[in-house]
Write an enzyme that holds these catalytic residues in place. Structure first.
Site, PDB file in Angstrom:
ATOM      1  N   HIS A   1       0.988  -1.041   0.127  1.00 51.27           N
ATOM      2  CA  HIS A   1      -0.051   0.040  -0.018  1.00 51.27           C
ATOM      3  C   HIS A   1       0.800   0.802  -0.092  1.00 51.27           C
ATOM      4  O   HIS A   1       0.651   2.128  -0.798  1.00 51.27           O
ATOM      5  CB  HIS A   1      -0.943   0.043   1.292  1.00 51.27           C
ATOM      6  CG  HIS A   1      -1.585   1.102   1.427  1.00 51.27           C
ATOM      7  ND1 HIS A   1      -3.084   1.198   0.984  1.00 51.27           N
ATOM      8  CD2 HIS A   1      -1.469   2.362   1.988  1.00 51.27           C
ATOM      9  CE1 HIS A   1      -3.220   2.651   1.551  1.00 51.27           C
ATOM     10  NE2 HIS A   1      -2.509   3.160   1.853  1.00 51.27           N
ATOM     11  N   GLU A   2       1.953   1.325   0.734  1.00 49.45           N
ATOM     12  CA  GLU A   2       2.746   2.320   0.732  1.00 49.45           C
ATOM     13  C   GLU A   2       3.667   2.540  -0.461  1.00 49.45           C
ATOM     14  O   GLU A   2       3.829   3.686  -0.754  1.00 49.45           O
ATOM     15  CB  GLU A   2       3.648   2.305   2.385  1.00 49.45           C
ATOM     16  CG  GLU A   2       3.084   2.209   3.622  1.00 49.45           C
ATOM     17  CD  GLU A   2       2.169   3.453   3.493  1.00 49.45           C
ATOM     18  OE1 GLU A   2       2.100   4.504   3.035  1.00 49.45           O
ATOM     19  OE2 GLU A   2       1.147   3.288   4.270  1.00 49.45           O
TER      20      GLU A   2
ATOM     21  N   HIS B   1       1.518   4.476  -2.895  1.00 47.49           N
ATOM     22  CA  HIS B   1       1.722   5.616  -2.897  1.00 47.49           C
ATOM     23  C   HIS B   1       2.669   6.399  -3.422  1.00 47.49           C
ATOM     24  O   HIS B   1       2.818   7.410  -4.033  1.00 47.49           O
ATOM     25  CB  HIS B   1       1.496   6.110  -1.592  1.00 47.49           C
ATOM     26  CG  HIS B   1       0.221   6.316  -0.745  1.00 47.49           C
ATOM     27  ND1 HIS B   1      -0.828   6.706  -1.525  1.00 47.49           N
ATOM     28  CD2 HIS B   1      -0.145   5.857   0.378  1.00 47.49           C
ATOM     29  CE1 HIS B   1      -1.915   6.766  -0.595  1.00 47.49           C
ATOM     30  NE2 HIS B   1      -1.640   5.961   0.711  1.00 47.49           N
TER      31      HIS B   1
ATOM     32  N   GLU C   1      -6.585   6.857  -1.641  1.00 46.87           N
ATOM     33  CA  GLU C   1      -6.548   5.589  -0.339  1.00 46.87           C
ATOM     34  C   GLU C   1      -7.292   4.481  -1.008  1.00 46.87           C
ATOM     35  O   GLU C   1      -6.366   3.502  -1.031  1.00 46.87           O
ATOM     36  CB  GLU C   1      -7.313   6.008   0.683  1.00 46.87           C
ATOM     37  CG  GLU C   1      -6.456   6.991   1.665  1.00 46.87           C
ATOM     38  CD  GLU C   1      -5.012   6.803   1.896  1.00 46.87           C
ATOM     39  OE1 GLU C   1      -4.630   5.400   2.250  1.00 46.87           O
ATOM     40  OE2 GLU C   1      -4.068   7.433   2.030  1.00 46.87           O
TER      41      GLU C   1
END
Lengths: 169, 329
Positions: free
Chosen positions: B158-159, B162, B238
């Protein structure tokens, strides 16, 4: 636009493939060490070791395309598995620090092969979709953008690497 | 949505914000200058004098903001890490974690980011970096300890999403831009009060008033920009990062499990004082409060779980509906 995205896609696939090759090469490099270490403990298993070396050389001599590689790499993975299975019957070998280190390294390298393979395949999927869907397929046809091959490995091998082989006595 | 579309849309937004920032600043200053001139009593035309004041202040403020944003663009990562009390993890220190991040980065097709640990038992994580080459992933000690390997990998993915989508770059710029003016406003206000306390009486009254006006203008700018920030940093990113993470790891279920565990205790005490940094985290690290919710760009965990559930449900349904189909036959 479509042309550029096709070129970009193909370059990405080439780059992703060289990413896989880095890890494949690392695995080739680790195998002779592993074989040497095992030899010291398991002298009667020379045929197994021979097979590993053969599989390694065969895989190394494969031409550049992912399709050619798949089969040879699968064979290599299976033969490596047999070495780790073999270590079960040689407690001294299993306790050897060098062997443990190598086993970890090889497991990690196989994880990385899986990871880079996944990235490569996802890039190839996007590229192949572009060559087969409407606006870009015309451009792809005009400039001869051929579909790329996926890099397949059997999932069974991956599972075997992750779970240490169970041997019953 | 394709990842590349997301990247170019974020690049466009970054340019847009860099354009909108100075314009909005000018307008804000101008409006305050008009107010100021009206109170002071204009000699000639109100707008003319207000414009004169604005042109006097605007270049300096923009220069400060520009330097501030440029500095945080190149050093923002380390500033945030300093604030969060994070320290770098080397391969020797934690091989398993290092390898996990390395492998996840390979799956995502990104360079391996630097890994930082935040000394906190809560569960949270954030990413920063102006481009993938300078990417940084920070994890709390708690999240590394309490999540299993698959869940942790999902969080790392997930990071990384980003970083790959260039969310982190847009984030650094907007956070720095807003933080700069809130900081300036506070400094000006303090110096105005100190000045008013010391030299009461002749002459200094007007100077103090100017400073107070400027301070309020900075605050208004900082807080008026917040809604724009919220628009730009829509909650969609998100969901987007969740979806990309699920695609990278092929395991939306692990991310859902991780989010559930994180939801229990995401509060990082070191980040309490910096709500803007909270926008970069996987879950809001601050104590919940009305004021902070204004800045919060994170959707509810429940909504994210629902979105992830649809992904797993999508792949499961053919199998689960098959027996039902047979029963009818």
């Amino acid at each position: 636009m479509a042309f550029n995205s096709l070129v970009r896609g193909r370059n990405q696939a080439t780059e992703a493939w060289s990413g896989i090759e880095v890890h494949l090469k690392r695995r080739y490099d680790l195998i002779p060490n592993l074989v040497e270490t095992v030899k010291g403990y398991a002298k009667h298993e020379s045929s197994t070791l021979e097979k590993v070396i053969q599989a390694r050389n065969a895989a190394m001599n494969q031409g550049g395309t992912p399709g050619d590689h798949s089969a040879a790499e699968n064979e290599l993975g299976r033969s490596l598995k047999s070495i780790f299975a073999l270590s079960e019957s040689y407690p001294d070998l299993k306790a050897n620090q060098n062997f443990i280190e190598l086993q970890k390294e090889i497991t990690d390298t196989e994880d990385k092969i899986q990871a880079s393979r996944r990235y490569y395949n996802s890039v190839v999927l996007i590229f192949n979709n572009r060559t087969a869907t409407f606006p870009s397929m015309i451009i792809a046809g005009m400039f001869n953008f051929a579909k790329l091959a996926f890099f397949e490995l059997d999932e069974a091998e991956k599972a075997a690497v992750h779970q240490p082989v169970k041997v019953q006595f | 949505v394709n990842v590349y579309d997301q990247i170019s849309s974020n690049s466009r937004k970054t340019v847009l914000i860099l354009l909108v920032f100075p314009i909005a600043l000018f307008v804000t200053l101008f409006l305050f200058a008009i107010l100021f001139v009206k109170i002071e009593g204009a000699r000639a035309s109100i707008t003319g004098e207000a414009l004169q004041y604005t042109l006097m202040v605007f270049p300096w403020l923009s220069l400060v903001a520009f330097i501030w944003i440029a500095v945080s663009f190149y050093m923002g990562g380390s500033m945030i890490l300093g604030m969060a009390n994070a320290h770098r993890v080397t391969f020797e220190e934690n091989r398993d974690l290092f390898r996990l991040v390395e492998n996840t980065a390979i799956m995502a097709g990104l360079p391996t980011p630097e890994i930082y640990l935040i000394d906190d038992d809560s569960l949270n994580a954030f990413a920063t970096g102006r481009d993938p080459q300078t990417g940084i992933v920070a994890l709390t000690r708690g999240i590394v300890k309490k999540l299993d390997k698959d869940e942790l990998q999902a969080v790392i993915a997930h990071e990384l999403a980003h970083i790959g989508n260039r969310d982190t770059r847009l984030m650094i710029i907007t956070v720095a831009g807003i933080g700069c003016f809130l900081f300036l406003g506070e400094i000006l206000l303090r110096s105005a009060f100190r000045g008013a306390g010391r030299g009461r009486g002749r002459g200094s009254g007007k100077g103090t008033l100017v400073i107070i006006f400027l301070a309020v203008a900075c605050f208004v700018f900082g807080y008026v920009i917040a809604p724009i920030l919220r628009l730009a940093l829509s909650r969609r990113r998100e969901y987007q990062a969740d979806a990309t993470a699920a695609k990278i790891t092929r395991d939306p279920d692990a991310l859902a499990r991780a989010l559930k565990k994180i939801a229990i205790n995401p509060r990082v005490e070191a980040l309490d004082a910096s709500p803007l940094v909270g926008n970069m985290c996987i879950a809001n690290p601050a104590k919940p409060s009305f004021f902070r919710n204004l800045y919060c760009t994170h959707p509810q965990i429940e909504d994210r779980l629902a979105a992830l559930g649809k992904m797993t449900g999508g792949s499961d349904s053919p199998q689960s509906s098959a027996p039902a189909g047979k029963a009818i036959w």
